[in-house]
Write an enzyme that holds these catalytic residues in place. Structure first.
Site, PDB file in Angstrom:
ATOM      1  CB  SER A 142      -2.460  49.531  15.654  1.00 51.28           C
ATOM      2  OG  SER A 142      -2.754  50.881  15.380  1.00 51.28           O
ATOM      3  CB  SER A 191      -7.144  49.624  31.966  1.00 52.79           C
ATOM      4  OG  SER A 191      -5.876  49.664  31.323  1.00 52.79           O
ATOM      5  N   GLY A 192      -8.813  49.276  29.518  1.00 57.68           N
ATOM      6  CA  GLY A 192      -8.931  49.441  28.074  1.00 57.68           C
ATOM      7  C   GLY A 192      -9.449  48.213  27.349  1.00 57.68           C
ATOM      8  CB  ILE A 193      -8.426  46.777  24.073  1.00 54.15           C
ATOM      9  CG1 ILE A 193      -8.805  47.979  23.196  1.00 54.15           C
ATOM     10  CG2 ILE A 193      -8.649  45.480  23.295  1.00 54.15           C
ATOM     11  CD1 ILE A 193      -7.938  48.146  21.979  1.00 54.15           C
ATOM     12  N   GLY A 194      -8.032  45.334  26.907  1.00 52.32           N
ATOM     13  CA  GLY A 194      -7.810  44.091  27.629  1.00 52.32           C
ATOM     14  C   GLY A 194      -8.932  43.766  28.602  1.00 52.32           C
ATOM     15  CB  THR A 241      -0.460  40.388  28.072  1.00 50.86           C
ATOM     16  OG1 THR A 241      -0.665  40.871  26.742  1.00 50.86           O
ATOM     17  CG2 THR A 241       0.109  38.987  28.021  1.00 50.86           C
ATOM     18  N   GLY A 242      -2.015  42.692  29.688  1.00 53.47           N
ATOM     19  CA  GLY A 242      -2.580  44.042  29.701  1.00 53.47           C
ATOM     20  C   GLY A 242      -4.071  44.018  29.931  1.00 53.47           C
ATOM     21  CB  ALA A 243      -6.113  41.480  31.542  1.00 55.32           C
ATOM     22  CE1 TYR A 285       0.731  51.177  20.063  1.00 51.11           C
ATOM     23  CE2 TYR A 285      -0.109  52.004  17.969  1.00 51.11           C
ATOM     24  CZ  TYR A 285      -0.286  51.266  19.119  1.00 51.11           C
ATOM     25  OH  TYR A 285      -1.478  50.608  19.343  1.00 51.11           O
TER      26      TYR A 285
END
Length: 280
Positions: free
Chosen positions: A172, A13-16, A9-11, A194
């Site tokens: 985190s 950009s960024g870490i994904g 999921t959230g793939a 968060y």
């Protein structure tokens, strides 16, 4: 040999996206599925991955974990597409409108808490949360509850004793017990949504293991450390991160609360599903 099926999921950009690149670099025969909210960005990410791994099987499913109807639709698509899921990376997350408390920064800079404060963001980071169309706090639904519902709907693909499946949550260093409360687990009253949501995922991972290990599903959390993504750059400009990076690098989950939190999520799941399907 059966090819591994991996959903992230959230793939886009960024870490994904970096994770997807790493997975294909290690095994380009992996059947990789990008579970993303924005289909246009997902297509760009898919094209980038295929340009470096042209023989790979990379697909897309639209899932907005901040919208339960989208989660349920996406889960149905995955149930039709695959017979099993070997790895489900629960990576999507938001930190809306992060703000730095200058007063807390100056006060903490010259105290014994300086290293801990920079390493965890304790007392420094605040966010403005809002309600989603599901009537839930946006950060809680996106970072925690949407993923929880996704897991529940994907049980037929995840629970196999012959070959265990794995859930991997992106946690985190900002996940702190002091920001989380079972009485206010959606964090309606606070300003550190968060941090609360990330501690909640840590709790949930423990509870999932207690309830699902016997069915062949295992959960774990990982902290990627300090990574420069759109989330971090939304807090402070890049030059400031370079100054405080050395301090950041210097840097427990309550098992009993994990079961209580799990029960609360089950009850919330029943409530929201009843609202979505009148007559149930």
């Amino acid at each position: 040999m059966q090819r591994k099926v991996v959903v992230v999921t959230g793939a886009n950009s960024g870490i994904g996206l970096a994770l997807c690149e790493r997975l294909l670099s290690q095994d380009d025969q992996t059947r990789l599925c990008l579970a993303c909210r924005n289909l246009q960005r997902a297509e760009v990410a898919r094209s980038a991955l295929l340009s470096s791994h042209p023989s790979s099987d990379v697909s897309i499913v639209q899932i907005d974990v901040g919208n339960l109807k989208s989660v349920i639709r996406g889960a149905k698509t995955l149930l039709q597409r695959y017979e099993r899921i070997d790895y489900l990376y629960l990576n999507a997350g938001i930190m809306p409108d992060p703000q730095i408390s200058i007063k807390a920064f100056i006060k903490g800079l010259f105290s014994r808490r300086a290293i801990s404060m920079f390493a965890t963001g304790e007392g420094l980071l605040t966010q403005k949360d809002r309600l989603t169309e599901d009537g839930l706090q946006e950060v809680f639904e996106t970072n925690v509850f949407g993923h929880f519902v996704l897991i529940k709907d994907l049980e037929p693909l995840l629970c196999h004793m012959d070959s265990p499946s794995h859930l991997i949550w992106t946690s985190s260093s900002n996940a702190r017990r002091s920001a989380f409360s079972l009485v206010d687990y959606q964090h309606r009253q606070g300003q550190e949504s968060y941090s609360s949501s990330k501690y909640a995922t840590d709790l949930l991972s423990v509870a999932l293991n207690r309830h699902y290990n016997k069915e062949g599903m295992y959960s774990s959390v990982v902290c990627p450390g300090l990574v420069m993504t759109n989330l971090t750059y939304g807090i402070l400009p890049s030059f400031f991160w370079k100054l405080i990076m050395p301090i950041m690098w210097l840097m427990d989950v309550d098992a009993e609360s994990s079961d209580l939190f799990y029960e609360k999520l089950l009850e919330l799941e029943k409530q929201v599903r009843k609202k979505m399907i009148p007559g149930n």
